[in-house]
Scaffold this motif. Structure first.
Motif, PDB file in Angstrom:
ATOM      1  N   ALA A  95      12.991-105.162 126.235  1.00  0.00           N
ATOM      2  CA  ALA A  95      13.835-106.032 125.412  1.00  0.00           C
ATOM      3  C   ALA A  95      13.022-107.199 124.858  1.00  0.00           C
ATOM      4  CB  ALA A  95      15.014-106.543 126.234  1.00  0.00           C
ATOM      5  N   GLU A  96      12.192-107.792 125.699  1.00  0.00           N
ATOM      6  CA  GLU A  96      11.386-108.931 125.253  1.00  0.00           C
ATOM      7  C   GLU A  96      10.438-108.522 124.120  1.00  0.00           C
ATOM      8  OE1 GLU A  96      11.956-111.878 126.465  1.00  0.00           O
ATOM      9  OE2 GLU A  96      10.411-112.957 125.339  1.00  0.00           O
ATOM     10  N   THR A  97       9.844-107.335 124.270  1.00  0.00           N
ATOM     11  CA  THR A  97       8.932-106.845 123.227  1.00  0.00           C
ATOM     12  C   THR A  97       9.646-106.740 121.886  1.00  0.00           C
ATOM     13  OG1 THR A  97       7.625-105.589 124.823  1.00  0.00           O
ATOM     14  CG2 THR A  97       7.498-104.893 122.520  1.00  0.00           C
ATOM     15  N   TYR A  98      10.834-106.147 121.889  1.00  0.00           N
ATOM     16  CA  TYR A  98      11.543-105.963 120.618  1.00  0.00           C
ATOM     17  C   TYR A  98      12.146-107.265 120.101  1.00  0.00           C
ATOM     18  CZ  TYR A  98      10.987-100.933 120.367  1.00  0.00           C
ATOM     19  OH  TYR A  98      10.457 -99.675 120.228  1.00  0.00           O
ATOM     20  N   ILE A  99      12.503-108.177 120.980  1.00  0.00           N
ATOM     21  CA  ILE A  99      12.991-109.483 120.506  1.00  0.00           C
ATOM     22  C   ILE A  99      11.875-110.213 119.752  1.00  0.00           C
ATOM     23  CG2 ILE A  99      13.696-111.792 121.261  1.00  0.00           C
ATOM     24  CD1 ILE A  99      15.391-110.404 123.433  1.00  0.00           C
ATOM     25  N   GLU A 100      10.666-110.170 120.306  1.00  0.00           N
ATOM     26  CA  GLU A 100       9.537-110.823 119.624  1.00  0.00           C
ATOM     27  C   GLU A 100       9.307-110.198 118.252  1.00  0.00           C
ATOM     28  OE1 GLU A 100       6.118-110.734 122.117  1.00  0.00           O
ATOM     29  OE2 GLU A 100       6.991-112.030 123.654  1.00  0.00           O
ATOM     30  N   ARG A 101       9.355-108.861 118.193  1.00  0.00           N
ATOM     31  CA  ARG A 101       9.142-108.194 116.901  1.00  0.00           C
ATOM     32  C   ARG A 101      10.263-108.536 115.921  1.00  0.00           C
ATOM     33  NH1 ARG A 101       7.096-102.009 118.275  1.00  0.00           N
ATOM     34  NH2 ARG A 101       5.396-102.576 119.669  1.00  0.00           N
ATOM     35  N   THR A 102      11.492-108.616 116.439  1.00  0.00           N
ATOM     36  CA  THR A 102      12.628-108.915 115.573  1.00  0.00           C
ATOM     37  C   THR A 102      12.503-110.313 114.972  1.00  0.00           C
ATOM     38  OG1 THR A 102      14.058-107.463 116.879  1.00  0.00           O
ATOM     39  CG2 THR A 102      15.146-109.113 115.513  1.00  0.00           C
ATOM     40  N   ILE A 103      12.133-111.267 115.784  1.00  0.00           N
ATOM     41  CA  ILE A 103      11.990-112.628 115.269  1.00  0.00           C
ATOM     42  C   ILE A 103      10.859-112.695 114.243  1.00  0.00           C
ATOM     43  CG2 ILE A 103      11.341-114.981 115.922  1.00  0.00           C
ATOM     44  CD1 ILE A 103      12.991-114.583 118.470  1.00  0.00           C
ATOM     45  N   ASP A 104       9.761-111.988 114.490  1.00  0.00           N
ATOM     46  CA  ASP A 104       8.685-111.935 113.498  1.00  0.00           C
ATOM     47  C   ASP A 104       9.208-111.372 112.173  1.00  0.00           C
ATOM     48  OD1 ASP A 104       6.835-112.970 115.237  1.00  0.00           O
ATOM     49  OD2 ASP A 104       5.914-111.045 115.742  1.00  0.00           O
ATOM     50  N   ASP A 105      10.009-110.320 112.261  1.00  0.00           N
ATOM     51  CA  ASP A 105      10.549-109.714 111.040  1.00  0.00           C
ATOM     52  C   ASP A 105      11.510-110.664 110.326  1.00  0.00           C
ATOM     53  OD1 ASP A 105       9.086-107.450 111.453  1.00  0.00           O
ATOM     54  OD2 ASP A 105      10.745-106.227 112.191  1.00  0.00           O
ATOM     55  N   MET A 106      12.294-111.409 111.106  1.00  0.00           N
ATOM     56  CA  MET A 106      13.214-112.375 110.500  1.00  0.00           C
ATOM     57  C   MET A 106      12.439-113.426 109.712  1.00  0.00           C
ATOM     58  SD  MET A 106      15.903-113.022 113.606  1.00  0.00           S
ATOM     59  CE  MET A 106      17.312-111.931 113.873  1.00  0.00           C
ATOM     60  N   ARG A 107      11.332-113.904 110.299  1.00  0.00           N
ATOM     61  CA  ARG A 107      10.534-114.914 109.599  1.00  0.00           C
ATOM     62  C   ARG A 107       9.908-114.306 108.341  1.00  0.00           C
ATOM     63  NH1 ARG A 107      12.919-116.963 112.769  1.00  0.00           N
ATOM     64  NH2 ARG A 107      14.060-117.213 110.849  1.00  0.00           N
ATOM     65  N   SER A 108       9.455-113.058 108.427  1.00  0.00           N
ATOM     66  CA  SER A 108       8.802-112.451 107.265  1.00  0.00           C
ATOM     67  C   SER A 108       9.795-112.240 106.121  1.00  0.00           C
ATOM     68  CB  SER A 108       8.157-111.120 107.651  1.00  0.00           C
ATOM     69  OG  SER A 108       9.120-110.108 107.879  1.00  0.00           O
ATOM     70  N   LEU A 109      11.081-112.168 106.429  1.00  0.00           N
ATOM     71  CA  LEU A 109      12.107-112.006 105.386  1.00  0.00           C
ATOM     72  C   LEU A 109      12.626-113.346 104.869  1.00  0.00           C
ATOM     73  CD1 LEU A 109      14.130-109.032 106.897  1.00  0.00           C
ATOM     74  CD2 LEU A 109      12.954-109.024 104.693  1.00  0.00           C
ATOM     75  N   ASN A 110      12.030-114.429 105.340  1.00  0.00           N
ATOM     76  CA  ASN A 110      12.423-115.767 104.877  1.00  0.00           C
ATOM     77  C   ASN A 110      13.876-116.074 105.226  1.00  0.00           C
ATOM     78  OD1 ASN A 110      11.939-118.273 103.672  1.00  0.00           O
ATOM     79  ND2 ASN A 110      12.667-117.570 101.664  1.00  0.00           N
ATOM     80  N   LEU A 111      14.308-115.664 106.422  1.00  0.00           N
ATOM     81  CA  LEU A 111      15.663-115.970 106.871  1.00  0.00           C
ATOM     82  C   LEU A 111      15.708-117.373 107.450  1.00  0.00           C
ATOM     83  CD1 LEU A 111      16.605-112.703 108.843  1.00  0.00           C
ATOM     84  CD2 LEU A 111      16.947-113.191 106.415  1.00  0.00           C
ATOM     85  N   LEU A 112      16.790-118.097 107.176  1.00  0.00           N
ATOM     86  CA  LEU A 112      16.996-119.376 107.851  1.00  0.00           C
ATOM     87  C   LEU A 112      17.169-119.113 109.348  1.00  0.00           C
ATOM     88  CD1 LEU A 112      19.576-121.107 105.484  1.00  0.00           C
ATOM     89  CD2 LEU A 112      17.103-121.473 105.571  1.00  0.00           C
ATOM     90  N   ARG A 113      16.701-120.024 110.151  1.00  0.00           N
ATOM     91  CA  ARG A 113      16.837-119.856 111.594  1.00  0.00           C
ATOM     92  C   ARG A 113      18.280-120.080 112.027  1.00  0.00           C
ATOM     93  NH1 ARG A 113      11.764-121.996 110.859  1.00  0.00           N
ATOM     94  NH2 ARG A 113      10.095-120.916 111.977  1.00  0.00           N
ATOM     95  N   ALA A 114      18.748-119.227 112.924  1.00  0.00           N
ATOM     96  CA  ALA A 114      20.036-119.490 113.566  1.00  0.00           C
ATOM     97  C   ALA A 114      19.871-120.671 114.511  1.00  0.00           C
ATOM     98  CB  ALA A 114      20.505-118.262 114.334  1.00  0.00           C
ATOM     99  N   GLU A 115      20.995-121.251 114.893  1.00  0.00           N
ATOM    100  CA  GLU A 115      20.946-122.377 115.830  1.00  0.00           C
ATOM    101  C   GLU A 115      20.464-121.911 117.196  1.00  0.00           C
ATOM    102  OE1 GLU A 115      24.152-125.471 115.693  1.00  0.00           O
ATOM    103  OE2 GLU A 115      24.598-124.638 117.652  1.00  0.00           O
ATOM    104  N   VAL A 116      20.885-120.721 117.584  1.00  0.00           N
ATOM    105  CA  VAL A 116      20.479-120.169 118.879  1.00  0.00           C
ATOM    106  C   VAL A 116      20.626-118.655 118.802  1.00  0.00           C
ATOM    107  CG1 VAL A 116      22.809-120.400 119.846  1.00  0.00           C
ATOM    108  CG2 VAL A 116      20.856-120.326 121.384  1.00  0.00           C
TER     109      VAL A 116
END
Length: 512
Positions: free
Chosen positions: A92-113
């Motif tokens: 789970a930790e591995t895929y969470i890290e990849r997901t957050i990287d992908d979110m940043r690469s798509l220029n998504l605003l950060r969620a609060e949490v």
């Protein structure tokens, strides 16, 4: 026109009125982190991001929460595969890290949490206990089920009558349930090998060994794991309170997941769980939904590398969130063409207004009117249920107005100069058009000022290459050269730290 949204709960397009006129509570039903994120996920993310951006544009403060499901049989099935991890938590930790990287690469605003199930088990247990105390849930052999017959409005979101609703849960659960449609709030014990059989990939650990790594918790009903549906109620209410303004998710989650969220949440609190339910339509490849389980997906990482963030966001916002979209070479090529039109018009206008001759008093009423009209059309589209398709059309009309003005001025500028007149450019009008492109393009998450996202992956690859060279220099005893490489990276803002597990780094954007 005020903002109107299509509420799945009522089936109507309604004026949007948050509980607090200055704040919006937005919950997005996030990923089960058992596979790399793909374009189907990206489409929903981008549309939720645009909703977030437009709400802020309208002046609201947006509290945006998006969960990760990090406790699931599909995650257990990946244990031991490649470098994903040796237990459920590691995968789970591995895929969470990849997901957050992908979110940043798509220029998504950060969620609060970004809450996780594994960190909200106490809240889940409390919620289940409340439902038992109020008579909505019952225990059977260490598991706990929600009795759907006790909740009068069950089926309202998915527009189903109770006697039409299909059985929920796996076959083993059905002998324990009072009604076939009852659903699990808490599951006794851990994960059985049969439960992960269909999700296992080549190279994964043997099923029995993988299941031994599954997370479990003590509870009033014995050792077990949370059911899938209860997690979102617990996490959203922990961070946003008992009533949300906007609850957003994929269309395929209306039943049973969101139907069950409503039942368990409202049964526990006696309050409406979410005032507006918005659902993103499916993203299709050929005739099927793009899906991790079907294996017919393009990962976000590959897509960003291939087309870049601006083209991808232009593609993904070409249709509204609640319309189906088809993946294919032709629609992506069209998105590339549209982004290039916007980018070329912006560059040409900026080059002109940055000219030392930008002192003209000329005014082009048509350019200014068309820019103002495009602003109005963009706002009208976004207030009409976040209609990104029409909003994108409005943005393109600004590019058309810029190009027409520049072409006309270019054709007539020489003659004007010969008459001792100005060169024919309306610099103030062009500046107004550039500001509109940047401002409204920003609502769609487009960047005219340098595509920092997308290139981040490449920058990271280059840094890792330099660090590999530095490690080799250190291994060869060339410590001075290794220090020089570190100093050169730090001179351009890249922080390097040596750890027991090897060097790590932070790009300048990571530190913002």
């Amino acid at each position: 026109m005020t903002l109107h949204v299509t509420n799945t709960l009522t089936g109507e397009k309604e004026p949007f009125e948050p509980q607090d006129p200055e704040n919006v509570l937005l919950y997005y039903c996030g990923l089960t982190v058992s596979d790399p994120p793909h374009l189907g996920h990206a489409r929903s993310w981008v549309h939720v991001d645009v909703m977030h951006r437009w709400l802020e544009y309208l002046g609201y403060e947006v509290r945006h929460v998006e969960n990760f499901t990090d406790v699931n049989e599909k995650i257990v099935a990946r244990v031991g595969e490649d470098d994903l991890g040796e237990d459920e938590a590691d995968v789970a930790e591995t895929y969470i890290e990849r997901t957050i990287d992908d979110m940043r690469s798509l220029n998504l605003l950060r969620a609060e949490v970004y809450p996780r199930v594994s960190e909200h088990v106490p809240e889940i247990v409390d919620l289940v206990e409340t439902l038992i105390e109020k008579g909505y849930a019952y225990e059977a052999n260490g598991s706990v089920y929600f009795d759907v017959t006790k909740f009068d409005d069950y089926g309202a979101l998915s527009n189903q009558e109770l006697d039409e609703i299909e059985s929920q849960g796996d076959p083993d659960e059905r002998s324990e349930k009072r009604n076939p449609a009852d659903f699990a709030l808490w599951k006794a014990n851990g994960v059985e090998p049969d439960a992960i059989a269909e999700h296992r990939h080549e190279g994964a650990a043997p099923a029995e060994a993988a299941c031994e790594t599954a997370l479990t918790w003590d509870s009033p009903w014995g050792e077990g794991r949370p059911g899938w549906h209860i997690e979102c109620s617990a996490m959203s209410m922990t961070h946003l309170g008992e009533t949300l303004d906007l609850h957003v998710g994929g269309r395929d989650l209306v039943f049973p997941h969101h139907e069950n969220e409503i039942a368990q949440s409202e049964a526990a609190t006696d309050r409406q769980f979410a005032n507006y339910w918005l659902h993103c339509e499916l993203f299709q490849m050929d005739d099927e939904k793009m899906s991790s389980s079907l294996g017919n997906f393009v990962t976000v990482d590959d897509a960003v590398d291939r087309w870049g963030t601006n083209v991808l966001r232009t593609f993904l916002t070409a249709g509204s969130y609640n319309s189906k979209q088809l993946y294919g070479d032709e629609p992506i090529a069209e998105a590339e063409e549209r982004w290039e039109r916007l980018e070329r018009a912006h560059e040409a206008a900026v080059e002109t207004i940055d000219s030392p001759d930008a002192f003209s008093k000329l005014e082009d009423d048509r350019l200014r009117t068309e820019t103002d009209d495009a602003r109005a059309a963009f706002a009208e589209a976004m207030n009409d249920d976040f209609n990104t398709r029409e909003a994108q059309s409005a943005l393109l009309s600004i590019a058309t107005a810029i190009n027409r003005h520049l072409e006309y001025a270019s054709q007539n500028g020489d003659a004007a100069s010969e008459r001792g007149e100005a060169d024919g450019y309306d610099y103030r009008g062009l500046r107004r058009a550039v500001e509109a492109l940047e401002e409204l393009g920003g609502v769609l998450g487009l960047s005219f000022t340098g595509e920092t996202t997308g290139s981040a992956t490449l920058a990271g690859d280059v840094v890792e290459l330099v660090l590999d060279v530095r490690e080799q220099e250190r291994a060869d005893g060339n410590y001075d050269r290794a220090d020089e490489l570190r100093d050169e990276l730090e001179a351009i803002g890249i922080e390097v730290q040596d750890t027991d597990d090897g060097p790590t780094y932070r790009l300048p954007s990571d530190a913002e």
